[in-house]
Design a protein around this motif. Structure first.
Motif, short mmCIF file in Angstrom:
data_model
loop_
_atom_site.label_atom_id
_atom_site.label_comp_id
_atom_site.label_asym_id
_atom_site.label_seq_id
_atom_site.Cartn_x
_atom_site.Cartn_y
_atom_site.Cartn_z
N THR A 140 -0.50 2.66 12.51
CA THR A 140 -1.73 3.22 13.06
C THR A 140 -1.51 3.77 14.46
OG1 THR A 140 -2.94 1.59 11.75
CG2 THR A 140 -4.20 2.79 13.39
N PHE A 153 -6.86 1.51 10.64
CA PHE A 153 -6.07 0.30 10.85
C PHE A 153 -6.28 -0.66 9.69
CE2 PHE A 153 -5.86 -4.08 12.58
CZ PHE A 153 -4.52 -4.12 12.89
N GLN A 159 -4.48 0.35 6.52
CA GLN A 159 -3.07 0.03 6.59
C GLN A 159 -2.82 -1.48 6.41
OE1 GLN A 159 -0.50 2.09 6.59
NE2 GLN A 159 -1.88 3.84 6.58
#
Length: 127
Positions: free
Chosen positions: A89, A109, A112
Motif C-alpha cells: 500500500t 490497505f 491488501q
C-alpha cells in the motif's frame, strides 16, 4: 514473502476480502476498515504518503483487529499479512499525496491485508 501483488489476486482461493477474517470471528471486513479509519481520524485526518504515516496506519489496524476479536495478541499469519500489506500500500500511494484517507487509502490497505491473510491462512492450514 513477496509484495508485488496481493496473493489473492494470483490464486483461486475463493477467499473474499469481505470475509477474510471470519475465522477470527470478524464477519465483515467493513468493520475493520471503519475502526481503522476512526482510530486514525482521532489523531489527524490528513493523509501523508510517508513511512511514518503507514506505521500509524499499521498500528491503527492492529488495534482495530484486537478490538474486534475475543482473543489476545495478533497471530503470526495476520502479522505477516499486515506487514506485507503495508509495504504494498505504501508503494501504491507514496506519490499520491492527494489520496483520500477514508475512501482510498484505508480500504486499499484492508484489501491488501485481506488478500495476504487469505493466502497465509491457507499456507498455515496446509502446514
Amino acid at each position: 514473502m513477496g509484495t508485488e501483488r496481493a496473493p489473492h489476486e494470483k490464486s483461486g482461493t475463493g477467499c473474499a476480502s469481505s470475509d477474510s477474517f471470519d475465522d477470527h470471528g470478524i464477519e465483515r471486513g467493513e468493520q475493520l476498515i471503519s475502526r481503522t479509519y476512526n482510530r486514525l481520524a482521532v489523531g489527524e485526518l490528513a493523509f501523508e504518503p510517508t513511512k511514518a504515516f503507514f506505521d500509524r496506519l499499521e498500528e491503527a489496524f492492529i488495534w482495530a483487529y484486537l478490538g474486534s476479536v475475543d482473543g489476545s495478541g495478533v497471530p503470526e499469519h495476520v502479522s505477516l499479512a499486515i506487514d506485507d500489506a503495508k509495504a504494498v500500500t505504501y508503494e501504491a500511494f507514496r506519490e499520491q499525496s492527494d489520496a483520500d484517507l477514508r475512501n482510498d487509502v484505508v480500504p486499499a490497505f484492508y484489501q491488501q491485508v485481506a488478500g495476504f491473510h487469505c493466502a497465509y491462512r491457507e499456507e498455515n492450514e496446509e502446514s
